[in-house]
Write a protein that holds these residues in place. Structure first.
Motif: not given
Length: 68
Positions: A39-65
């Motif tokens: 329930k965090q905003r993706p923008f809030e996670l972009l301050g760390s490499e781990e957060g960036i990877q979580l956001v990128l992984d989530t985008l990949g899941r969205i892309e593939y449904g």
């Protein structure tokens, strides 16, 4: 929103636009709390490499449904 754009990771920003098809949708997604991200905003996670990877992984899941 333009001030925040300056702080966005370029890879995440480009990937968001790729997945959502346009900048407005991408920015809206980055600012919206996301259940898959605890329930965090993706923008809030972009301050760390781990957060960036979580956001990128989530985008990949969205892309593939895969939302869960």
């Amino acid at each position: 929103m333009s001030a925040k754009n300056c702080r966005l990771n370029p890879e995440v920003y480009a990937r968001c636009i790729e997945v959502f098809g346009d900048e407005a949708k991408a920015l809206r997604w980055l600012e919206t709390p996301n259940f898959a991200l605890g329930k965090q905003r993706p923008f809030e996670l972009l301050g760390s490499e781990e957060g960036i990877q979580l956001v990128l992984d989530t985008l990949g899941r969205i892309e593939y449904g895969v939302f869960a």
